[in-house]
Structure formats: C-alpha cells, structure tokens
Design a protein around this motif. Structure first.
Motif, short mmCIF file in Angstrom:
data_model
loop_
_atom_site.label_atom_id
_atom_site.label_comp_id
_atom_site.label_asym_id
_atom_site.label_seq_id
_atom_site.Cartn_x
_atom_site.Cartn_y
_atom_site.Cartn_z
N THR A 8 0.83 -1.21 0.00
CA THR A 8 0.00 0.00 0.00
C THR A 8 0.87 1.26 0.00
O THR A 8 0.59 2.20 -0.74
CB THR A 8 -0.95 0.00 1.21
OG1 THR A 8 -1.78 -1.16 1.13
CG2 THR A 8 -1.81 1.24 1.24
N ALA A 9 1.90 1.27 0.81
CA ALA A 9 2.80 2.42 0.86
C ALA A 9 3.47 2.65 -0.51
O ALA A 9 3.54 3.79 -0.99
CB ALA A 9 3.86 2.23 1.94
N VAL A 10 3.93 1.58 -1.12
CA VAL A 10 4.57 1.69 -2.44
C VAL A 10 3.56 2.17 -3.48
O VAL A 10 3.88 3.05 -4.30
CB VAL A 10 5.22 0.35 -2.86
CG1 VAL A 10 5.68 0.40 -4.31
CG2 VAL A 10 6.38 0.01 -1.94
N VAL A 11 2.36 1.64 -3.45
CA VAL A 11 1.32 2.06 -4.40
C VAL A 11 1.03 3.55 -4.25
O VAL A 11 0.94 4.27 -5.25
CB VAL A 11 0.04 1.21 -4.21
CG1 VAL A 11 -1.15 1.84 -4.90
CG2 VAL A 11 0.27 -0.20 -4.73
N ILE A 12 0.93 4.03 -3.04
CA ILE A 12 0.66 5.46 -2.81
C ILE A 12 1.81 6.30 -3.35
O ILE A 12 1.59 7.31 -4.05
CB ILE A 12 0.42 5.73 -1.31
CG1 ILE A 12 -0.92 5.13 -0.88
CG2 ILE A 12 0.46 7.23 -1.01
CD1 ILE A 12 -1.15 5.09 0.62
N LEU A 65 -3.23 1.16 -10.53
CA LEU A 65 -2.84 1.01 -9.13
C LEU A 65 -3.98 1.34 -8.17
O LEU A 65 -3.98 0.90 -7.02
CB LEU A 65 -1.64 1.91 -8.81
CG LEU A 65 -0.30 1.51 -9.42
CD1 LEU A 65 0.74 2.58 -9.15
CD2 LEU A 65 0.16 0.16 -8.92
N SER A 66 -4.95 2.08 -8.64
CA SER A 66 -6.04 2.55 -7.78
C SER A 66 -7.09 1.50 -7.46
O SER A 66 -7.91 1.70 -6.55
CB SER A 66 -6.72 3.76 -8.43
OG SER A 66 -5.79 4.82 -8.57
N PHE A 67 -7.09 0.41 -8.18
CA PHE A 67 -8.11 -0.61 -7.98
C PHE A 67 -7.47 -1.95 -7.65
O PHE A 67 -6.49 -2.35 -8.29
CB PHE A 67 -8.99 -0.75 -9.23
CG PHE A 67 -9.70 0.53 -9.59
CD1 PHE A 67 -10.84 0.92 -8.89
CD2 PHE A 67 -9.20 1.35 -10.59
CE1 PHE A 67 -11.49 2.11 -9.20
CE2 PHE A 67 -9.85 2.54 -10.91
CZ PHE A 67 -11.00 2.92 -10.21
N THR A 68 -8.03 -2.63 -6.69
CA THR A 68 -7.48 -3.91 -6.24
C THR A 68 -7.35 -4.92 -7.38
O THR A 68 -6.34 -5.62 -7.47
CB THR A 68 -8.37 -4.50 -5.12
OG1 THR A 68 -8.52 -3.51 -4.10
CG2 THR A 68 -7.76 -5.74 -4.52
N LYS A 72 -2.03 -5.41 -9.50
CA LYS A 72 -0.87 -6.21 -9.91
C LYS A 72 -0.37 -5.78 -11.29
O LYS A 72 0.82 -5.61 -11.50
CB LYS A 72 -1.23 -7.70 -9.90
CG LYS A 72 -0.06 -8.63 -10.12
CD LYS A 72 -0.49 -10.08 -9.97
CE LYS A 72 0.66 -11.02 -10.12
NZ LYS A 72 0.24 -12.43 -9.97
N ALA A 73 -1.30 -5.56 -12.21
CA ALA A 73 -0.91 -5.08 -13.54
C ALA A 73 -0.26 -3.70 -13.44
O ALA A 73 0.72 -3.41 -14.13
CB ALA A 73 -2.13 -5.03 -14.46
N GLY A 74 -0.80 -2.86 -12.57
CA GLY A 74 -0.23 -1.52 -12.37
C GLY A 74 1.17 -1.59 -11.80
O GLY A 74 2.05 -0.81 -12.19
N LEU A 75 1.40 -2.51 -10.89
CA LEU A 75 2.75 -2.67 -10.32
C LEU A 75 3.73 -3.18 -11.37
O LEU A 75 4.87 -2.69 -11.44
CB LEU A 75 2.71 -3.61 -9.12
CG LEU A 75 2.10 -3.01 -7.85
CD1 LEU A 75 1.85 -4.08 -6.80
CD2 LEU A 75 2.99 -1.90 -7.30
N PHE A 76 3.31 -4.15 -12.17
CA PHE A 76 4.20 -4.64 -13.23
C PHE A 76 4.49 -3.54 -14.26
O PHE A 76 5.64 -3.38 -14.69
CB PHE A 76 3.60 -5.87 -13.93
CG PHE A 76 3.90 -7.16 -13.22
CD1 PHE A 76 5.15 -7.75 -13.33
CD2 PHE A 76 2.94 -7.78 -12.44
CE1 PHE A 76 5.45 -8.94 -12.68
CE2 PHE A 76 3.22 -8.98 -11.79
CZ PHE A 76 4.47 -9.55 -11.90
N LEU A 77 3.47 -2.79 -14.63
CA LEU A 77 3.68 -1.70 -15.59
C LEU A 77 4.56 -0.61 -15.00
O LEU A 77 5.45 -0.09 -15.68
CB LEU A 77 2.34 -1.13 -16.06
CG LEU A 77 2.39 -0.08 -17.16
CD1 LEU A 77 3.10 -0.61 -18.41
CD2 LEU A 77 0.97 0.39 -17.52
N SER A 78 4.36 -0.27 -13.73
CA SER A 78 5.19 0.75 -13.11
C SER A 78 6.64 0.27 -13.01
O SER A 78 7.57 1.05 -13.24
CB SER A 78 4.65 1.16 -11.73
OG SER A 78 4.74 0.10 -10.82
N PHE A 79 6.84 -1.00 -12.69
CA PHE A 79 8.20 -1.56 -12.66
C PHE A 79 8.85 -1.43 -14.03
O PHE A 79 9.98 -0.96 -14.16
CB PHE A 79 8.18 -3.03 -12.21
CG PHE A 79 9.52 -3.70 -12.37
CD1 PHE A 79 10.53 -3.48 -11.45
CD2 PHE A 79 9.77 -4.54 -13.45
CE1 PHE A 79 11.78 -4.08 -11.60
CE2 PHE A 79 11.00 -5.15 -13.61
CZ PHE A 79 12.00 -4.92 -12.68
#
Length: 141
Positions: A8-12, A65-68, A72-79
């Motif tokens: 959650t902290a990383v997503v924010i 990243l805003s939706f549960t 995961k897709a948002g985290l992979f794309l951000s990476f």
C-alpha cells in the motif's frame, strides 16, 4: 499482514510520482515535446505520438494502481516503466552530454546521477511491492 502495508505504501508513492510527473509534463506540454526532440535516443520516433503515449502510460499506471483488481498489472507496468526510464537516463548520462531531461517539475531539475538513483529506488520499490504481493506456495507435509 505487514506485506499489505508495504504494498500500500509503495502504491501510494508510485501514484504520487506518476500523477506529479504527468501533470507537470502536461502543464508545459510544448517544453516536454521540445525536450523529447532533443534526445539522441528518440530521433527515430515521432514525438507527437511518443509524448501522448508517455503521458497516457503514466496516468494509466495510476488508474491501474487505484483498484485492487488491476493493482498487480499496475505494479508490473510501473516496474517496467521505471526500469525503462532508469535505463534511458543512464544511457543519456553515460553516453551523451548536455541532454535536457523531459521530466517535469522538481524531477527535471535533479542532476542525472540523482535522478538515476531516484528512479532506481522506485524501480526496486515496484519490484518489492510485486514480490510481497505474491502468495507463498503451500507446502504439503
């Protein structure tokens, strides 16, 4: 439970980063286009297509990243995006001179080494958020 707080902290932090970067680029879009045009690594690409793609990707990451269900897709794309930006900046820094950074706001005012480290930290944070979200396999006894 602790892994949820880390993720959650990383997503924010990622959302803040991508919203900030996207808004600053959009606010001075002509400068963003101009800086992209000065990059020797992007000479083959049409900046009128590349610039909206960069902005769209940054804002898409925030939405994902805003939706549960799409986190995961948002985290992979951000990476992936942070890794690309880090490699891009590193290449500019080590192989070229006097190339302006097309990031907006305070990010564009960072020195290249500082910006590379900043991006690398966010790349690692994205990877960590992905890894803590991976469910551990059940070991049968």
């Amino acid at each position: 439970m602790k892994s949820n707080y880390i993720q959650t902290a990383v997503v924010i932090l990622l959302c803040i980063l991508f919203i900030y970067a996207g808004i600053f680029k959009a606010m001075d879009y002509q400068l963003f286009l101009s800086d992209l045009s000065k990059s020797p690594l992007l000479v083959k690409y049409d900046k009128t297509l590349l610039a909206p793609m960069v902005l769209g990707t940054e804002f898409l990451i925030v939405v994902l990243l805003s939706f549960t269900l799409t986190r995961k897709a948002g985290l992979f794309l951000s990476f992936f995006v942070m890794l690309l930006f880090t490699l891009y900046l590193s290449t500019l820094y080590f192989l070229y001179t006097n190339i302006p950074c097309s990031c907006g706001g305070i990010l564009g005012k960072m020195s290249y080494p500082t910006h590379i480290i900043f991006n690398a930290v966010f790349t690692v944070m994205s990877a960590a958020a992905i890894l803590v979200g991976v469910k551990k396999p059940v070991i049968l006894k």
